[in-house]
Design a protein around this motif. Structure first.
Motif, mmCIF file in Angstrom:
data_model
loop_
_atom_site.group_PDB
_atom_site.id
_atom_site.type_symbol
_atom_site.label_atom_id
_atom_site.label_comp_id
_atom_site.label_asym_id
_atom_site.label_seq_id
_atom_site.Cartn_x
_atom_site.Cartn_y
_atom_site.Cartn_z
ATOM 1 N N LEU A 141 3.027 1.360 2.442
ATOM 2 C CA LEU A 141 4.325 0.857 1.982
ATOM 3 C C LEU A 141 4.171 -0.505 1.309
ATOM 4 O O LEU A 141 4.760 -0.749 0.249
ATOM 5 N N LEU A 142 3.386 -1.402 1.900
ATOM 6 C CA LEU A 142 3.111 -2.691 1.270
ATOM 7 C C LEU A 142 2.424 -2.510 -0.084
ATOM 8 O O LEU A 142 2.739 -3.205 -1.046
ATOM 9 N N GLY A 143 1.500 -1.573 -0.147
ATOM 10 C CA GLY A 143 0.809 -1.296 -1.405
ATOM 11 C C GLY A 143 1.764 -0.833 -2.489
ATOM 12 O O GLY A 143 1.640 -1.242 -3.654
ATOM 13 N N ALA A 144 2.753 -0.011 -2.108
ATOM 14 C CA ALA A 144 3.739 0.453 -3.090
ATOM 15 C C ALA A 144 4.573 -0.725 -3.606
ATOM 16 O O ALA A 144 4.846 -0.829 -4.806
ATOM 17 N N GLY A 145 4.964 -1.626 -2.712
ATOM 18 C CA GLY A 145 5.713 -2.809 -3.136
ATOM 19 C C GLY A 145 4.900 -3.701 -4.050
ATOM 20 O O GLY A 145 5.397 -4.198 -5.069
ATOM 21 N N PHE A 146 3.646 -3.917 -3.704
ATOM 22 C CA PHE A 146 2.784 -4.736 -4.549
ATOM 23 C C PHE A 146 2.461 -4.047 -5.864
ATOM 24 O O PHE A 146 2.262 -4.713 -6.876
ATOM 25 N N VAL A 205 4.595 -2.299 -7.609
ATOM 26 C CA VAL A 205 5.753 -2.621 -8.455
ATOM 27 C C VAL A 205 5.641 -4.054 -8.974
ATOM 28 O O VAL A 205 5.853 -4.317 -10.163
ATOM 29 N N ALA A 206 5.302 -4.990 -8.090
ATOM 30 C CA ALA A 206 5.141 -6.388 -8.510
ATOM 31 C C ALA A 206 4.013 -6.518 -9.535
ATOM 32 O O ALA A 206 4.147 -7.259 -10.523
ATOM 33 N N ASN A 207 2.913 -5.814 -9.335
ATOM 34 C CA ASN A 207 1.792 -5.858 -10.274
ATOM 35 C C ASN A 207 2.198 -5.333 -11.644
ATOM 36 O O ASN A 207 1.824 -5.899 -12.672
ATOM 37 N N LEU A 208 2.946 -4.243 -11.659
ATOM 38 C CA LEU A 208 3.390 -3.676 -12.937
ATOM 39 C C LEU A 208 4.318 -4.634 -13.675
ATOM 40 O O LEU A 208 4.239 -4.768 -14.903
ATOM 41 N N ARG A 209 5.191 -5.310 -12.938
ATOM 42 C CA ARG A 209 6.085 -6.288 -13.579
ATOM 43 C C ARG A 209 5.292 -7.429 -14.210
ATOM 44 O O ARG A 209 5.579 -7.861 -15.328
ATOM 45 N N ILE A 210 4.291 -7.933 -13.503
ATOM 46 C CA ILE A 210 3.472 -9.012 -14.056
ATOM 47 C C ILE A 210 2.683 -8.505 -15.259
ATOM 48 O O ILE A 210 2.576 -9.207 -16.277
ATOM 49 N N LEU A 211 2.139 -7.300 -15.180
ATOM 50 C CA LEU A 211 1.394 -6.748 -16.308
ATOM 51 C C LEU A 211 2.266 -6.608 -17.546
ATOM 52 O O LEU A 211 1.827 -6.903 -18.660
ATOM 53 N N VAL A 212 3.508 -6.178 -17.376
ATOM 54 C CA VAL A 212 4.432 -6.072 -18.502
ATOM 55 C C VAL A 212 4.659 -7.451 -19.119
ATOM 56 O O VAL A 212 4.655 -7.609 -20.347
ATOM 57 N N TRP A 261 -18.914 -0.498 4.627
ATOM 58 C CA TRP A 261 -19.423 -0.416 5.992
ATOM 59 C C TRP A 261 -18.757 0.707 6.786
ATOM 60 O O TRP A 261 -19.422 1.474 7.475
ATOM 61 N N LEU A 262 -17.431 0.823 6.671
ATOM 62 C CA LEU A 262 -16.722 1.875 7.411
ATOM 63 C C LEU A 262 -16.653 3.198 6.642
ATOM 64 O O LEU A 262 -16.231 4.198 7.192
ATOM 65 N N HIS A 263 -17.025 3.188 5.363
ATOM 66 C CA HIS A 263 -17.057 4.378 4.507
ATOM 67 C C HIS A 263 -15.699 5.091 4.452
ATOM 68 O O HIS A 263 -15.627 6.326 4.513
ATOM 69 N N LEU A 264 -14.630 4.301 4.369
ATOM 70 C CA LEU A 264 -13.299 4.893 4.231
ATOM 71 C C LEU A 264 -13.097 5.346 2.792
ATOM 72 O O LEU A 264 -13.672 4.772 1.857
ATOM 73 N N PRO A 265 -12.286 6.366 2.584
ATOM 74 C CA PRO A 265 -12.015 6.805 1.207
ATOM 75 C C PRO A 265 -11.165 5.761 0.470
ATOM 76 O O PRO A 265 -10.430 4.988 1.103
ATOM 77 N N PRO A 266 -11.242 5.733 -0.851
ATOM 78 C CA PRO A 266 -10.502 4.725 -1.624
ATOM 79 C C PRO A 266 -8.986 4.738 -1.377
ATOM 80 O O PRO A 266 -8.359 3.686 -1.387
ATOM 81 N N GLN A 267 -8.407 5.900 -1.136
ATOM 82 C CA GLN A 267 -6.959 5.937 -0.896
ATOM 83 C C GLN A 267 -6.573 5.244 0.414
ATOM 84 O O GLN A 267 -5.428 4.853 0.598
ATOM 85 N N ALA A 268 -7.530 5.047 1.305
ATOM 86 C CA ALA A 268 -7.243 4.382 2.575
ATOM 87 C C ALA A 268 -7.122 2.869 2.424
ATOM 88 O O ALA A 268 -6.674 2.197 3.337
ATOM 89 N N VAL A 269 -7.527 2.339 1.268
ATOM 90 C CA VAL A 269 -7.441 0.890 1.044
ATOM 91 C C VAL A 269 -6.480 0.554 -0.099
ATOM 92 O O VAL A 269 -6.551 -0.523 -0.679
ATOM 93 N N PHE A 270 -5.541 1.451 -0.379
ATOM 94 C CA PHE A 270 -4.598 1.251 -1.481
ATOM 95 C C PHE A 270 -3.787 -0.027 -1.300
ATOM 96 O O PHE A 270 -3.640 -0.822 -2.233
ATOM 97 N N GLY A 271 -3.242 -0.253 -0.126
ATOM 98 C CA GLY A 271 -2.413 -1.440 0.127
ATOM 99 C C GLY A 271 -3.190 -2.724 -0.068
ATOM 100 O O GLY A 271 -2.722 -3.652 -0.741
ATOM 101 N N GLU A 272 -4.375 -2.790 0.506
ATOM 102 C CA GLU A 272 -5.184 -3.990 0.374
ATOM 103 C C GLU A 272 -5.604 -4.212 -1.077
ATOM 104 O O GLU A 272 -5.649 -5.349 -1.552
ATOM 105 N N ALA A 273 -5.921 -3.125 -1.796
ATOM 106 C CA ALA A 273 -6.325 -3.251 -3.203
ATOM 107 C C ALA A 273 -5.180 -3.786 -4.057
ATOM 108 O O ALA A 273 -5.395 -4.632 -4.943
ATOM 109 N N MET A 325 -2.705 -5.692 -3.022
ATOM 110 C CA MET A 325 -2.509 -7.101 -2.669
ATOM 111 C C MET A 325 -3.603 -7.972 -3.292
ATOM 112 O O MET A 325 -3.325 -9.067 -3.784
ATOM 113 N N LEU A 326 -4.855 -7.480 -3.287
ATOM 114 C CA LEU A 326 -5.951 -8.218 -3.919
ATOM 115 C C LEU A 326 -5.690 -8.376 -5.410
ATOM 116 O O LEU A 326 -5.876 -9.460 -5.967
#
Length: 186
Positions: A12-17, A19-26, A70-82, A84-85
């Motif tokens: 959910l945080l990733g979805a909010g970010f 939207v914010a990222n897209l606004r800044i990119l525009v 290290w934890l070998h999580l799939p990329p979709q598991a780090v969507f929120g953190e990505a 925010m980064l």
């Protein structure tokens, strides 16, 4: 707190970010298209807690490395953190480079672009810093532009010229008997 709940919160945080990222990119794309039409601009100011933004970006980068390498999580598991980064580490620093001030078609205020024809009023607020307030037509919220003190005179002259050329036109006043020169509003 279960790991499933935490992953849903991060999604959910990733979805909010996102939207914010897209606004800044525009905004950044719009700036790159119109920067050649700058009339009077200056660099944007970093946010109040800018060093904290950069520290959060560094920590999020470390979290991403740990989760992916290290934890070998799939990329979709780090969507929120990505997301925010991307926001704290790349897009906020990029948005600071957007030149605030006056362009041929409008004004780049502290939170976006405002075309001249949408300006219904303006006012100066003097305090620690000079702030020019623009009141958009048909909206209740003023938009601000912090003006560097050395550019105060040039800004006032530019506003007077834009008002004289009717690029900025204050129409729709409650009682306009024609005795008021709107250039004096600058």
């Amino acid at each position: 707190m279960s790991p499933a709940f935490l992953s849903h919160v991060l999604l959910l945080l990733g979805a909010g970010f996102l939207v914010a990222n897209l606004r800044i990119l525009v905004d950044v794309v719009r700036f790159f298209r119109m920067r050649s039409r700058a009339v009077l601009t200056w660099p944007g100011q970093p946010p109040r807690y800018y060093p904290l933004f950069l520290a959060m970006a560094a920590m999020l980068g470390l979290v991403l490395i740990v989760k992916l390498a290290w934890l070998h999580l799939p990329p979709q598991a780090v969507f929120g953190e990505a997301m925010m980064l991307l926001y704290y580490g790349y897009l906020v620093p990029l948005s600071i480079r957007i030149g605030r001030g006056f362009y041929e078609d409008g004004v780049w205020v502290d939170n976006g672009f405002l075309p001249y024809h949408q300006i219904g009023g303006l006012s100066w607020r003097e305090g620690e810093e000079l702030t020019l307030l623009f009141i958009p037509r048909m909206k209740q919220v003023a938009r601000s532009l912090v003006v560097p003190t050395p550019l105060y005179g040039a800004t006032r002259r530019l506003l007077r010229d834009k008002i004289a050329d009717h690029d900025i036109d204050f129409w729709g006043k409650a009682l306009d008997l024609g005795a008021h020169d709107s250039r004096d509003d600058a």
